[in-house]
Design a protein around this motif. Sequence first.
Motif, PDB file in Angstrom:
ATOM      1  N   GLU A   1      -1.895  -5.465   3.520  1.00  0.00           N
ATOM      2  CA  GLU A   1      -1.667  -5.155   5.109  1.00  0.00           C
ATOM      3  C   GLU A   1       0.235  -4.491   5.570  1.00  0.00           C
ATOM      4  N   ARG A   2       0.937  -4.974   4.684  1.00  0.00           N
ATOM      5  CA  ARG A   2       2.023  -5.075   5.294  1.00  0.00           C
ATOM      6  C   ARG A   2       2.202  -3.492   4.614  1.00  0.00           C
ATOM      7  N   ARG A   3       1.550  -3.622   3.148  1.00  0.00           N
ATOM      8  CA  ARG A   3       2.230  -2.056   2.705  1.00  0.00           C
ATOM      9  C   ARG A   3       1.878  -1.240   4.106  1.00  0.00           C
ATOM     10  N   GLN A   4       0.342  -0.975   4.185  1.00  0.00           N
ATOM     11  CA  GLN A   4       0.126  -0.565   4.721  1.00  0.00           C
ATOM     12  C   GLN A   4       0.798  -0.470   6.117  1.00  0.00           C
ATOM     13  N   ALA A   5       1.580  -1.250   6.449  1.00  0.00           N
ATOM     14  CA  ALA A   5       2.113  -1.080   7.844  1.00  0.00           C
ATOM     15  C   ALA A   5       3.549  -0.560   8.140  1.00  0.00           C
ATOM     16  N   TRP A   6       3.955  -0.673   5.993  1.00  0.00           N
ATOM     17  CA  TRP A   6       4.885   0.131   6.473  1.00  0.00           C
ATOM     18  C   TRP A   6       4.595   1.693   6.257  1.00  0.00           C
TER      19      TRP A   6
END
Length: 218
Positions: A178-183
Motif C-alpha cells: 500500500e505504501r509503494r502504491q501511495a508513493w
Amino acid sequence: GNGRDLLLKCTTCAAITNLHIRQPKSITVPFILTDGPHSRRTEIELDDDEELTVGDVFEDDEMLWSINQIIDNSGHKKTTLMSTDAAIISALRTDMVRVKITTTRGEYSDSSSMLVDYGTKFTADTKIDYQGEVWRIRAIHTGAGRTLRGTVEAQDIKRIYLHEPPNLEHFEPKTPRERRQAWKEGRLGYNPNPEPPKEVTKKRVTPSNKRKKKRPRK
C-alpha cells in the motif's frame, strides 16, 4: 365614542357628506403557536376588521410566526377569514427552525435536535460541526424521502443523519504494498525509489527492493 366626525365637501359637485372615523374594536383570538416539538396556546389581540390569511407572518414574544391553519366558528378550515369569525388559528415559528438530528457512532445511534435560522442550507456528504465534534452528513430526510446528495433548506428537512467521519489513520497505507502504491500516486510526497519503512515490514520477510550487503574484502 372614540374617533372623529368630519364634514366633507366635494370639490367637483359641491356635495357635503359626513365622515365618521372610528378606531376598530379590539378582540382576542386564540392561537396555537408551535416551535418544533413544543406547542402552547395563547390569546392575541387583533382588530375586529382584520383579515387573516394562511401564510401571514406576525410577531409575538419577539419571535416570528407564520399562520398555517385557520378554523372558523363552524369548525371548518379556511384560507382567508375575518378575525371576528375565527375560532382558533395555528402558527409555526419561522425565524428559527428546529431540525431533528440522528448521530451514529459505530453501532450506536442517538437522537437530538438543533435550532438554526430559517433558510439555513445543509448539503449531504459534507462535514458539519455539531456539539463540538465533526460529523459527516450521511443523508437528509425530506417529506419526499432520503437524499444522499444535494442541498436542502432547514424548513424542508424532517431529519438529518450524521455519521462520525473516519480518522485520518483510516486512510493511511498499512502494508509495504500500500505504501509503494501511495508513493506512485504521490500521496506520500515525491520519492523516486520508495522503500517500505522497517516498522511495517513483516518479520522474516525480506523486501524485494532491499539492497544486499556487500561482503567484506579478504
